[in-house]
Design an enzyme around this catalytic site. Structure first.
Site, PDB file in Angstrom:
ATOM      1  N   SER A   9       0.861  -1.184   0.000  1.00  0.00           N
ATOM      2  CA  SER A   9       0.000   0.000   0.000  1.00  0.00           C
ATOM      3  C   SER A   9       0.890   1.225   0.000  1.00  0.00           C
ATOM      4  CB  SER A   9      -0.888   0.013   1.246  1.00  0.00           C
ATOM      5  OG  SER A   9      -1.381   1.332   1.430  1.00  0.00           O
ATOM      6  N   HIS A  34      -0.911  -1.298  -4.575  1.00  0.00           N
ATOM      7  CA  HIS A  34      -2.211  -1.047  -3.939  1.00  0.00           C
ATOM      8  C   HIS A  34      -2.356   0.444  -3.675  1.00  0.00           C
ATOM      9  CE1 HIS A  34      -5.778  -2.109  -1.513  1.00  0.00           C
ATOM     10  NE2 HIS A  34      -5.366  -1.168  -0.672  1.00  0.00           N
ATOM     11  N   ASP A  36      -4.654   3.503  -2.303  1.00  0.00           N
ATOM     12  CA  ASP A  36      -5.746   3.818  -1.374  1.00  0.00           C
ATOM     13  C   ASP A  36      -6.277   5.219  -1.625  1.00  0.00           C
ATOM     14  OD1 ASP A  36      -5.961   1.503   0.398  1.00  0.00           O
ATOM     15  OD2 ASP A  36      -3.889   1.975   0.933  1.00  0.00           O
ATOM     16  N   MET A  38      -8.943   8.009  -0.493  1.00  0.00           N
ATOM     17  CA  MET A  38      -9.759   8.386   0.673  1.00  0.00           C
ATOM     18  C   MET A  38     -10.296   9.802   0.481  1.00  0.00           C
ATOM     19  SD  MET A  38      -7.205   7.081   3.640  1.00  0.00           S
ATOM     20  CE  MET A  38      -6.715   5.350   3.760  1.00  0.00           C
ATOM     21  N   HIS A  67      -8.183   0.873  -4.453  1.00  0.00           N
ATOM     22  CA  HIS A  67      -9.122   0.670  -3.346  1.00  0.00           C
ATOM     23  C   HIS A  67      -9.809   2.005  -3.073  1.00  0.00           C
ATOM     24  CE1 HIS A  67      -9.471  -0.299   1.263  1.00  0.00           C
ATOM     25  NE2 HIS A  67     -10.651  -0.223   0.680  1.00  0.00           N
ATOM     26  N   MET A  69     -12.112   4.297  -1.205  1.00  0.00           N
ATOM     27  CA  MET A  69     -12.816   4.533   0.070  1.00  0.00           C
ATOM     28  C   MET A  69     -13.493   5.890  -0.057  1.00  0.00           C
ATOM     29  SD  MET A  69      -9.772   3.115   2.496  1.00  0.00           S
ATOM     30  CE  MET A  69      -8.561   3.233   1.175  1.00  0.00           C
ATOM     31  N   MET A 138     -11.555  -6.083   4.779  1.00  0.00           N
ATOM     32  CA  MET A 138     -10.790  -5.115   5.578  1.00  0.00           C
ATOM     33  C   MET A 138     -10.461  -5.750   6.926  1.00  0.00           C
ATOM     34  SD  MET A 138     -10.219  -2.378   3.802  1.00  0.00           S
ATOM     35  CE  MET A 138      -9.340  -1.599   5.159  1.00  0.00           C
ATOM     36  N   ASP A 174      -6.514  -6.458   3.951  1.00  0.00           N
ATOM     37  CA  ASP A 174      -5.922  -5.120   3.939  1.00  0.00           C
ATOM     38  C   ASP A 174      -6.041  -4.506   5.327  1.00  0.00           C
ATOM     39  OD1 ASP A 174      -5.042  -2.571   3.330  1.00  0.00           O
ATOM     40  OD2 ASP A 174      -6.721  -2.083   1.996  1.00  0.00           O
TER      41      ASP A 174
HETATM   42  C1  DX5 Z   1      -6.476   1.435   5.232  1.00  0.00           C
HETATM   43  C2  DX5 Z   1      -5.930   1.166   3.852  1.00  0.00           C
HETATM   44  C3  DX5 Z   1      -4.788   0.230   3.858  1.00  0.00           C
HETATM   45  C4  DX5 Z   1      -3.612   0.716   4.637  1.00  0.00           C
HETATM   46  C5  DX5 Z   1      -2.765  -0.442   4.990  1.00  0.00           C
HETATM   47  O1  DX5 Z   1      -7.596   2.228   5.146  1.00  0.00           O
HETATM   48  O2  DX5 Z   1      -6.925   0.616   3.023  1.00  0.00           O
HETATM   49  O3  DX5 Z   1      -4.423  -0.148   2.535  1.00  0.00           O
HETATM   50  O4  DX5 Z   1      -2.860   1.666   3.942  1.00  0.00           O
HETATM   51  O5  DX5 Z   1      -1.715   0.008   5.798  1.00  0.00           O
HETATM   52  P1  DX5 Z   1      -1.098  -0.920   6.925  1.00  0.00           P
HETATM   53  O6  DX5 Z   1      -0.534  -2.129   6.255  1.00  0.00           O
HETATM   54  O7  DX5 Z   1      -0.072  -0.042   7.531  1.00  0.00           O
HETATM   55  O8  DX5 Z   1      -2.202  -1.287   7.878  1.00  0.00           O
HETATM   56 ZN    ZN Z   2      -6.343  -0.360   1.008  1.00  0.00          ZN
END
Ligand code: DX5
Ligand code: ZN
Length: 226
Positions: A9, A34, A36, A38, A67, A69, A138, A174
């Site tokens: 990630s 990956h 993320d 947000m 991903h 969110m 998750m 994840d």
């Molecule tokens: C959380 C994300 C993850 C996160 C994982 O909301 O979707 O992908 O970055 O990070 P670690 O491995 O540090 O938990």
């Molecule tokens: Zn993620």
């Protein structure tokens, strides 16, 4: 068993040198990037958008696993497809029409994923499996890297494995994934392991060791040669 994939990630990368970190982590043996996304609305944090992702897409030929969110999500699917996504995952909780969102991702020619928050039961995917290429369980509450793995999610991974048996569907975990729990999630049925902090900790010199530790633990649990 579907192939094991280690997916760093890049939320845990150093954003002041994001391109270099992506190059280094892929060079160190990672399989999939990956990404993320947000929005400060569906989750209590803001990361980056399609323009940032597009700016690093040329760095590797490996797949980009996006991903999302964000809510609403449907208006942004095309932008991430154009930015170079290979898999686009939406949260079941973030779209009132999950089936339609998955149809839209497939219509863009991309693989479609469904993510489930820790409090969401596996059963919400029961009627969309024909449109699903990946189920993301998750293992923390989404929004931040560096949180602790929630052990009760192992049972949900096993439920998803049983629901998807015999189908061409990958199971991704994840959040809080480390070399210490990679064996457990792999044994439960996960084959895409996302890891942020545990891959990027220590900087470039440690990326290969960090990835190998996760991969070896998962391979052992899968009964594969390490
Ligand atoms: C959380 C994300 C993850 C996160 C994982 O909301 O979707 O992908 O970055 O990070 P670690 O491995 O540090 O938990
Ligand atoms: Zn993620």
């Amino acid at each position: 068993m579907r192939p094991l994939q280690i997916c760093p990630s890049i939320l845990a990368a150093d954003f002041s040198q994001l391109g270099q970190d992506v190059a280094d982590v892929m060079q160190a043996g990672a399989d999939i990037v990956h990404v993320d996304i947000m929005d400060g609305h569906f989750v209590p944090n803001i990361s980056y958008g399609p323009a940032v992702m597009q700016s690093i897409r040329h760095i590797t030929d490996r797949p980009f696993d996006v991903h999302l969110m964000i809510s609403p999500v449907d208006p942004y699917l095309e932008a991430f497809a154009k930015a170079g996504a290979d898999v686009i995952t939406v949260h079941a909780e973030a779209t009132p029409h999950l089936h339609r969102s998955l149809q839209a991702i497939r219509a863009l020619g991309k693989k479609a994923g469904v993510a489930l928050n820790p409090g969401t039961p596996a059963s919400v995917i029961a009627h969309v499996l024909d449109l699903t290429d990946l189920v993301l369980v998750m293992t923390v509450n989404p929004g931040f890297g560096g949180q602790a793995f929630i052990p009760t999610m192992l049972e949900k991974v096993r439920q998803v494995r049983d629901m998807t048996a015999g189908m061409a569907i990958d199971i991704e975990v994840d959040g809080g994934i480390t070399a210490q729990n990679a064996g457990d999630v792999a044994a439960a049925g996960a084959n895409w392991l996302v890891a942020g902090s545990s891959v990027f900790k220590g900087g470039k010199a440690t990326f290969a060791n960090n990835i190998n530790a996760i991969r070896n633990a998962a391979q052992s649990a899968r009964g594969e040669r390490v």
